[in-house]
Design a protein around this motif. Structure first.
Motif, short mmCIF file in Angstrom:
data_model
loop_
_atom_site.label_atom_id
_atom_site.label_comp_id
_atom_site.label_asym_id
_atom_site.label_seq_id
_atom_site.Cartn_x
_atom_site.Cartn_y
_atom_site.Cartn_z
N HIS A 521 5.35 -13.06 -3.12
CA HIS A 521 6.02 -14.33 -2.82
C HIS A 521 6.76 -14.28 -1.50
N ASN A 524 4.46 -14.65 1.63
CA ASN A 524 3.99 -16.01 1.88
C ASN A 524 5.11 -16.98 1.53
N ASP A 526 7.53 -20.02 1.04
CA ASP A 526 7.45 -21.47 1.03
C ASP A 526 8.57 -21.98 0.13
N ASP A 527 8.56 -23.26 -0.15
CA ASP A 527 9.62 -23.84 -0.96
C ASP A 527 9.64 -23.30 -2.39
N MET A 529 9.09 -20.17 -3.26
CA MET A 529 9.17 -18.70 -3.23
C MET A 529 10.11 -18.18 -4.31
N ALA A 597 5.21 -15.86 10.60
CA ALA A 597 5.25 -17.30 10.38
C ALA A 597 5.13 -18.06 11.70
N ARG A 601 1.76 -20.53 12.97
CA ARG A 601 1.86 -21.95 13.36
C ARG A 601 1.61 -22.17 14.85
N LEU A 633 13.13 -20.12 7.76
CA LEU A 633 12.93 -19.16 6.66
C LEU A 633 14.10 -18.18 6.53
#
Length: 848
Positions: A521, A524, A526-527, A529, A597, A601, A633
């Motif tokens: 988790h 990677n 994210d919201d 996690m 990250a 992007r 993050l």
């Protein structure tokens, strides 16, 4: 009933001033006045009176002493009487001197003989309204077998005293003659006959057990003495009308103990001072002079009362010695017992050292019982011919002695067996549980430990049964109970250790799953996690709780202890989660995650393909968006979000009390977060500059017209090189070498090597020229510059003109074409050297 209580059964250990040999005059501190020379006895402060001399004569000076010396004559009922009773040389006078500050003579240890003869009287110091009687000790060699005075003095003391201090050694407790139980029996019996119907008040028998250094508690010693007194009282020949009288109707009992005077002098003095408070401090809860003990005789009538009591005691015939037949029986029975006990002690003493060394002697019970039976048989064979009652009593006392000695050895063996059983149970139980972990047999904790416990208990009971003597007054029930308690305590320790191993085992099994979930988790982010991390933790807790309940059921853990074990397991699992998270959010790991990250992007498009930046691309906005997304993050990594966890909704019930759960939620402190943010910003800027350079490189193209111009102007030279083999080979070699150097990035080292070689060559040529000049005309004197002339360049140096140079030697200097240099004949040119910084320097005699 006797008035002693539980608080009388402990040594006095309070911190009080040491009073030995200090003569302190502070109130409540006993001055040490127990040693006086013969000259001091007639001093002005000496107030002792020999109330009854060793010829049984009562002193006629008692009234005078009451009036003039002691000041008690006018006190009415406001005074008390205390006397002491005990064997000779047991420290009775010393004790009285400590308690009341009196000046009774004490024994001269160098001579070891009787000190107190008759009965002496004195008043306590510090204004104590107490009359103290120091009674001659019993069992003295000076009187031998004549116990007449001993019994009369003891009876007299018992009759007139409110408190009778019975002074005895600890090792005499449990003995009949050593503890003066026979004398006490006679005295109490005659006292009951003489004064039983007239007695309106009780007497306090205040037992002071001296030299109490053994681990035997005072309560045990007091219980023994109390039991002996009750048996003596029950065996008395009571007068008619008093057959139902009880010991408690006439006497109260109180028991105290003192440490060893020589071995523990400071403790003895402190304990004696505390005992003194019982006689001086009316507010003391153990104050001894109670109204129930008052004789109700006024002070001015006490001399006549004491004299009349003594006359009645002296004239009583019941205090005469036993009959000659009984005396002979007692004497012979003692002799026979002394002979019969010899082989018994030899047999027991042969095994005693092994038992004292901690061994379990299997044959101890058999040999000891056989020796005991043989000793009793030998005693019965010789002693049964004498007085029947005396024989029976002596036989019972002889058996009691035998059993007492056996009990000490047997108890030692039982203690050894007890220690061995406890150690064996702990070791074998631990080993059995470890073997169960290595090779599971599906047996629970109770089955494994219970089997070991039954084996240990069986062996211990067999040892105890071998030491059992039928009819003995003692058993080993307390040791059996003690073993059960020790095994139960060891079982609890084994159970606790087993539960700790279970927690660690479950923790190890769960740690890998939790770590893998956290790594997935956080790699990677994210919201969702933290929701994923918390879901993994909840599922791990459910699985761990199920395993824990199963193991607690197998171990027989009490219901009350289970919640705490569960909370400890939860704490261990949560600590593993926090540890794994802290490893994931270490500085380098966080920077790696933020950089990843950013690159995902910025370097890759939505389809996951690498970006090739063109002049038309808006690289600034793309970079700003990617960096903002990566920086967002960092706050997510800084703190654990437990809102999605079901198990952590109420942490106070999920973890043990005292566990600071809130502190574990912070993974990255604000200061550390700012530092990581700065480092990430620098790495992001480097990535941005790299992208900019790649875009500029795509724009760097050579114009076509420039290529055409180069071809046009260099056509002839190119043809010359192509059609000339020498030029062609040289160009190919130089071009190939340059190509290799360029591809390997070695231009820097090559240039440094070339510069170094040129510098070395320049130094070498210069040194050769200077040596040639010096060799042509040596210098005869120190170099001194006399004349220097330089044409066309001014003074102070060396002029150079033209492109070609020639050296010319003449009689006055050195000349070069296009310039002239005049150097004095006495100048020596030195070779050029190099300074430490690599620059050239000339010699000290001149410059070139």
């Amino acid at each position: 009933m006797s008035s002693y209580s539980q608080n009388h059964y402990s040594h006095r250990q309070q911190q009080v001033p040491d009073i030995a040999g200090r003569g302190s005059e502070v109130a409540g501190v006993v001055p040490n006045r127990n040693r006086y020379s013969g000259a001091d006895r007639n001093g002005p402060e000496f107030t002792r009176l020999q109330l009854i001399d060793d010829e049984q004569n009562f002193s006629q000076d008692l009234t005078s002493y009451m009036q003039k010396k002691w000041g008690l004559y006018e006190d009415g009922f406001n005074y008390n009487v205390v006397s002491v009773f005990g064997s000779q040389s047991t420290g009775k006078s010393t004790l009285l001197n400590r308690l009341f500050g009196t000046r009774f003579d004490v024994m001269n240890e160098a001579q070891r003989q009787q000190t107190t003869r008759g009965i002496w009287a004195d008043r306590g110091t510090d204004g104590m309204p107490v009359l103290i009687l120091d009674v001659e000790g019993t069992d003295g060699r000076e009187r031998g077998e004549n116990q007449d005075f001993e019994r009369k003095s003891a009876l007299f003391s018992l009759a007139i005293s409110e408190v009778l201090i019975v002074n005895m050694w600890e090792h005499t407790v449990g003995l009949y003659n050593g503890a003066n139980m026979g004398l006490l029996k006679t005295v109490m019996e005659v006292n009951l006959q003489l004064f039983g119907t007239q007695r309106e008040n009780k007497t306090l028998l205040y037992f002071v057990i001296r030299d109490h250094v053994s681990p035997t508690p005072l309560s045990s010693l007091a219980s023994t003495l109390h039991g002996d007194l009750e048996r003596i009282w029950d065996s008395l020949n009571k007068p008619e009308g008093l057959t139902d009288a009880r010991l408690g109707d006439y006497f109260d009992l109180q028991f105290e103990s003192l440490p060893h005077l020589r071995l523990q002098p400071d403790e003895f003095e402190r304990a004696a001072l505390e005992l003194r408070q019982q006689f001086t401090d009316k507010k003391n809860a153990e104050y001894v002079f109670r109204p129930a003990y008052k004789r109700r005789v006024p002070a001015d009538g006490f001399p006549h009362y004491a004299e009349s009591v003594w006359e009645k005691v002296v004239s009583n015939k019941d205090l005469d010695l036993p009959t000659q037949q009984e005396l002979l029986a007692q004497y012979r029975c003692d002799e026979i017992a002394a002979v019969a006990i010899g082989p018994f002690r030899e047999a027991v003493d042969a095994l005693r050292p092994r038992v004292q060394n901690g061994q379990i002697v299997d044959e101890l019970g058999t040999i000891a019982c056989q020796a005991r039976d043989a000793a009793i048989g030998a005693f019965d064979e010789q002693a049964a011919r004498y007085h029947t009652e005396v024989y029976k009593k002596k036989r019972a006392a002889f058996i009691q002695v035998l059993d007492g000695e056996l009990h000490a050895v047997f108890l030692n063996q039982v203690k050894n067996a007890l220690t061995l059983a406890a150690e064996t149970f702990a070791n074998q139980g631990q080993r059995a549980l470890e073997e169960e972990d290595v090779e599971p047999t599906n047996n629970g904790f109770n089955e494994i430990v219970g089997a070991v416990r039954r084996q240990v208990t069986k062996r211990f009971n067999a040892t105890v049964e071998a030491l059992t003597i039928p009819g003995a007054s003692w058993t080993f029930a307390s040791e059996i109970t003690q073993l059960d308690m020790m095994l139960e305590a060891t079982t609890a320790k084994l159970r606790k250790a087993e539960m700790e191993r279970v927690v660690q085992k479950i923790r190890r099994e769960t740690r890998d799953l939790i770590t893998e979930t956290i790594s997935d988790h956080l790699s990677n982010p994210d919201d969702g996690m933290w929701a994923g991390v918390m879901a993994g933790f909840d599922s791990a807790c459910v699985r761990a709780d199920a395993q824990m309940v199963e193991r607690m059921n197998a171990a027989g853990v009490e219901t009350s202890a289970r919640p705490l074990l569960g909370r400890k397991l939860h704490q261990a699992l949560w600590e593993d989660v926090v540890e794994a998270l802290r490893e994931e959010v270490a500085d380098q790991m966080v920077l790696l995650k933020l950089r990843t990250a950013l690159e995902d992007r910025f370097r890759y498009d939505e389809a996951g393909l690498p970006r090739v930046w063109r002049p038309s691309d808006d690289i600034d906005s793309q970079f700003a968006a990617a960096r903002s997304a990566a920086q967002s993050l960092l706050p997510m990594f800084s703190k654990i979000d437990i809102r999605e966890s079901i198990k952590l909704r109420n942490p106070s019930e999920f973890f043990p009390s005292g566990f600071d759960f809130t502190r574990t939620l912070v993974l990255i402190s604000p200061a550390r977060g700012r530092e990581v943010g700065k480092r990430f910003g620098r790495e992001a800027d480097a990535l941005y500059l790299e992208a900019k350079r790649s875009m500029v490189a795509t724009q760097s193209q050579i114009p076509v017209w420039m290529i055409a111009l180069v071809v046009f102007l260099g056509w002839n030279e190119a043809m010359t090189i192509i059609f000339n083999p020498l030029y062609l080979v040289l160009v190919v070699m130089l071009g190939g070498t340059a190509f290799v150097i360029h591809n390997l990035g070695l231009w820097g080292p090559v240039m440094r090597a070339a510069n170094g070689a040129m510098g070395v060559a320049n130094d070498r040529v210069h040194n050769l020229l200077v040596e040639a000049v010096n060799r042509t005309e040596p210098v005869a004197a120190p170099a001194t510059l006399k004349n220097r002339r330089v044409n066309g360049s001014g003074s102070g140096g060396l002029a150079r003109k033209g492109s070609s140079r020639q050296l010319r030697r003449d009689g006055s200097g050195v000349s070069r074409s296009g310039s002239s240099v005049n150097i004095a004949d006495d100048i020596e040119l030195e070779p050029l050297g190099t300074n430490g910084d690599g620059r050239y320097r000339s010699g000290s005699s001149g410059s070139l």
